[in-house]
Design a protein around this motif. Structure first.
Motif, PDB file in Angstrom:
ATOM      1  N   MET A  33     -16.132  -5.833  -3.786  1.00  0.00           N
ATOM      2  CA  MET A  33     -15.736  -6.422  -2.516  1.00  0.00           C
ATOM      3  C   MET A  33     -14.560  -5.651  -1.939  1.00  0.00           C
ATOM      4  O   MET A  33     -13.579  -5.381  -2.639  1.00  0.00           O
ATOM      5  N   LYS A  34     -14.657  -5.320  -0.682  1.00  0.00           N
ATOM      6  CA  LYS A  34     -13.554  -4.688   0.033  1.00  0.00           C
ATOM      7  C   LYS A  34     -12.784  -5.797   0.742  1.00  0.00           C
ATOM      8  O   LYS A  34     -13.310  -6.461   1.644  1.00  0.00           O
ATOM      9  N   LEU A  35     -11.536  -5.993   0.331  1.00  0.00           N
ATOM     10  CA  LEU A  35     -10.759  -7.159   0.741  1.00  0.00           C
ATOM     11  C   LEU A  35      -9.495  -6.740   1.465  1.00  0.00           C
ATOM     12  O   LEU A  35      -8.798  -5.813   1.052  1.00  0.00           O
ATOM     13  N   ALA A  36      -9.175  -7.447   2.543  1.00  0.00           N
ATOM     14  CA  ALA A  36      -7.898  -7.288   3.230  1.00  0.00           C
ATOM     15  C   ALA A  36      -7.097  -8.572   3.103  1.00  0.00           C
ATOM     16  O   ALA A  36      -7.662  -9.671   3.156  1.00  0.00           O
ATOM     17  N   ILE A  37      -5.796  -8.430   2.909  1.00  0.00           N
ATOM     18  CA  ILE A  37      -4.889  -9.572   2.916  1.00  0.00           C
ATOM     19  C   ILE A  37      -3.939  -9.391   4.086  1.00  0.00           C
ATOM     20  O   ILE A  37      -3.218  -8.388   4.165  1.00  0.00           O
ATOM     21  N   LEU A  38      -3.964 -10.325   5.020  1.00  0.00           N
ATOM     22  CA  LEU A  38      -3.073 -10.261   6.171  1.00  0.00           C
ATOM     23  C   LEU A  38      -1.727 -10.858   5.789  1.00  0.00           C
ATOM     24  O   LEU A  38      -1.619 -12.067   5.561  1.00  0.00           O
ATOM     25  N   SER A  39      -0.723 -10.023   5.700  1.00  0.00           N
ATOM     26  CA  SER A  39       0.605 -10.485   5.297  1.00  0.00           C
ATOM     27  C   SER A  39       1.643  -9.527   5.853  1.00  0.00           C
ATOM     28  O   SER A  39       1.447  -8.314   5.834  1.00  0.00           O
ATOM     29  N   ARG A  40       2.755 -10.052   6.316  1.00  0.00           N
ATOM     30  CA  ARG A  40       3.815  -9.217   6.865  1.00  0.00           C
ATOM     31  C   ARG A  40       4.628  -8.515   5.787  1.00  0.00           C
ATOM     32  O   ARG A  40       5.337  -7.553   6.066  1.00  0.00           O
ATOM     33  N   ASN A  41       4.526  -9.004   4.545  1.00  0.00           N
ATOM     34  CA  ASN A  41       5.364  -8.452   3.472  1.00  0.00           C
ATOM     35  C   ASN A  41       4.556  -8.392   2.176  1.00  0.00           C
ATOM     36  O   ASN A  41       4.251  -9.430   1.582  1.00  0.00           O
ATOM     37  N   SER A  42       4.241  -7.197   1.742  1.00  0.00           N
ATOM     38  CA  SER A  42       3.433  -7.026   0.533  1.00  0.00           C
ATOM     39  C   SER A  42       4.196  -7.404  -0.735  1.00  0.00           C
ATOM     40  O   SER A  42       3.588  -7.554  -1.801  1.00  0.00           O
ATOM     41  N   LYS A  43       5.530  -7.582  -0.636  1.00  0.00           N
ATOM     42  CA  LYS A  43       6.327  -7.904  -1.815  1.00  0.00           C
ATOM     43  C   LYS A  43       6.478  -9.406  -2.048  1.00  0.00           C
ATOM     44  O   LYS A  43       7.030  -9.815  -3.076  1.00  0.00           O
TER      45      LYS A  43
ATOM     46  N   SER B  44     -11.571  -3.838  -4.300  1.00  0.00           N
ATOM     47  CA  SER B  44     -10.702  -2.981  -3.497  1.00  0.00           C
ATOM     48  C   SER B  44      -9.909  -3.871  -2.546  1.00  0.00           C
ATOM     49  O   SER B  44     -10.487  -4.700  -1.832  1.00  0.00           O
ATOM     50  N   VAL B  45      -8.585  -3.739  -2.546  1.00  0.00           N
ATOM     51  CA  VAL B  45      -7.764  -4.640  -1.737  1.00  0.00           C
ATOM     52  C   VAL B  45      -6.659  -3.869  -1.031  1.00  0.00           C
ATOM     53  O   VAL B  45      -6.091  -2.920  -1.589  1.00  0.00           O
ATOM     54  N   ARG B  46      -6.381  -4.272   0.194  1.00  0.00           N
ATOM     55  CA  ARG B  46      -5.319  -3.655   0.983  1.00  0.00           C
ATOM     56  C   ARG B  46      -4.561  -4.733   1.739  1.00  0.00           C
ATOM     57  O   ARG B  46      -5.165  -5.657   2.284  1.00  0.00           O
ATOM     58  N   VAL B  47      -3.231  -4.629   1.755  1.00  0.00           N
ATOM     59  CA  VAL B  47      -2.395  -5.554   2.519  1.00  0.00           C
ATOM     60  C   VAL B  47      -2.181  -4.971   3.907  1.00  0.00           C
ATOM     61  O   VAL B  47      -1.754  -3.811   4.051  1.00  0.00           O
ATOM     62  N   LEU B  48      -2.455  -5.771   4.928  1.00  0.00           N
ATOM     63  CA  LEU B  48      -2.307  -5.341   6.312  1.00  0.00           C
ATOM     64  C   LEU B  48      -1.307  -6.248   7.019  1.00  0.00           C
ATOM     65  O   LEU B  48      -1.438  -7.475   6.980  1.00  0.00           O
ATOM     66  N   ASP B  49      -0.324  -5.649   7.664  1.00  0.00           N
ATOM     67  CA  ASP B  49       0.613  -6.400   8.493  1.00  0.00           C
ATOM     68  C   ASP B  49      -0.102  -6.740   9.797  1.00  0.00           C
ATOM     69  O   ASP B  49      -0.459  -5.844  10.561  1.00  0.00           O
ATOM     70  N   PRO B  50      -0.338  -8.020  10.088  1.00  0.00           N
ATOM     71  CA  PRO B  50      -1.106  -8.351  11.294  1.00  0.00           C
ATOM     72  C   PRO B  50      -0.462  -7.853  12.582  1.00  0.00           C
ATOM     73  O   PRO B  50      -1.172  -7.576  13.561  1.00  0.00           O
ATOM     74  N   LEU B  51       0.862  -7.699  12.589  1.00  0.00           N
ATOM     75  CA  LEU B  51       1.519  -7.224  13.797  1.00  0.00           C
ATOM     76  C   LEU B  51       1.309  -5.730  14.036  1.00  0.00           C
ATOM     77  O   LEU B  51       1.624  -5.229  15.118  1.00  0.00           O
TER      78      LEU B  51
END
Length: 298
Positions: A1-11, A28-35
């Motif tokens: 699964m290719k997954l995105a997590i919408l979050s302003r702060n990956s920490k 597979s995962v990537r954190v994306l800042d929605p802004l």
């Protein structure tokens, strides 16, 4: 699964735990800042760029959208939905949960217990508004406050009127609710995933406060919610359309009452209190739920 997590702060703890749980399961995962996401909308289709590059092809998106960016964050999430990504918490469901007045109206319409709530706009009607609620103490809440911020307890009618007048002077949107004294400053956070309560903690307000939020110094311990409490939590999440939710309840003489439904529930406090891998439960739910969408698309 290719997954995105919408979050302003990956920490942030919750974001980190979701990333860890996804990678442990081979996703597979990537954190994306929605802004930093920007959108192209046309009759020919939908597109998105992130930090100057096009992005697409995400099977699923987990939103961790803070209250301060609800409007733009839900627009980004809606774009992902229109591009074919699954999300456990759709954009419209998050908007319903964030608006406390709308949330309470929807829950009450389905017969879900909650504290008696009043709302009004005209300052000339304040006395009548409070008469609809009954005698103090009263709990006054900002409509879009989080983590106990913007929640006040007034113990006299004059104090309630003064706070209401001050908030109206600031053009703030707020609700006024009955105070449930028998709860004794405690509430339950039921963590709902995929229509099931997978963990519950009891939060206790610190001495001298009535707000049990952990960010306000409250303490927490794992408990087992009763069948009625679990049913109320599951129904509340379902009414709003949330696959993952933190449902806050209080125990009253008339049964469990829903205080709030959180569309981006934090993981740190409840994982620490219960010792459970709740990030893993969220990832497993998302992985299982997006499969039918993929088969239907094929």
């Amino acid at each position: 699964m290719k997954l995105a997590i919408l979050s302003r702060n990956s920490k942030l703890y919750s974001t980190r735990r979701l990333v860890e749980a996804a990678r442990e399961r081979g996703h597979s995962v990537r954190v994306l800042d929605p802004l930093r996401c920007y959108l192209r909308i046309s009759a020919e289709g939908f597109g998105m760029h992130y930090k100057g590059r096009p992005i697409a092809g995400y099977n699923a998106v987990i939103p961790r959208i803070g209250a301060s960016i609800t409007r733009y964050g839900t627009a980004v999430l809606r774009q992902f939905e229109l591009m074919g990504s699954f999300t456990p918490n759709p954009s419209d469901a998050i908007a319903r949960a964030r608006d406390k007045l709308r949330c309470h109206q929807l829950l009450a319409a389905q017969g879900i217990g909650l504290p008696v709530t009043v709302f009004g706009d005209n300052p000339d009607d304040t006395v009548d508004l409070l008469s609809m609620l009954g005698p103090p103490p009263h709990v006054i809440k900002l409509n879009e406050g989080t983590q106990g911020a913007g929640v006040m307890l007034t113990e006299k009618p004059s104090a309630s009127r003064s706070v209401i007048e001050a908030l109206r002077g600031l053009y703030a949107n707020f609700l006024v609710q009955e105070f449930i004294a028998e709860a004794r400053g405690a509430d339950l956070r039921c963590f709902v995933v995929g229509g099931e309560v997978v963990a519950t903690m009891r939060r206790q307000a610190p001495k001298g406060d009535f707000r049990s939020n952990l960010h306000r110094g409250g303490s927490a311990r794992a408990v087992r919610a009763s069948a009625a409490e679990q049913a109320a939590a599951v129904r509340a999440a379902a009414v709003l359309g949330l696959g993952v939710a933190g449902v806050d309840l209080i125990r009253s003489r008339r049964g469990p009452l829903v205080l709030e439904v959180n569309a981006s529930p934090g993981l740190e406090g409840i994982e620490e209190a219960t010792g459970l891998d709740l990030a893993g439960r969220v990832i497993d739910h998302v992985a299982a739920a997006h499969q039918p969408l993929r088969r239907n698309a094929a």
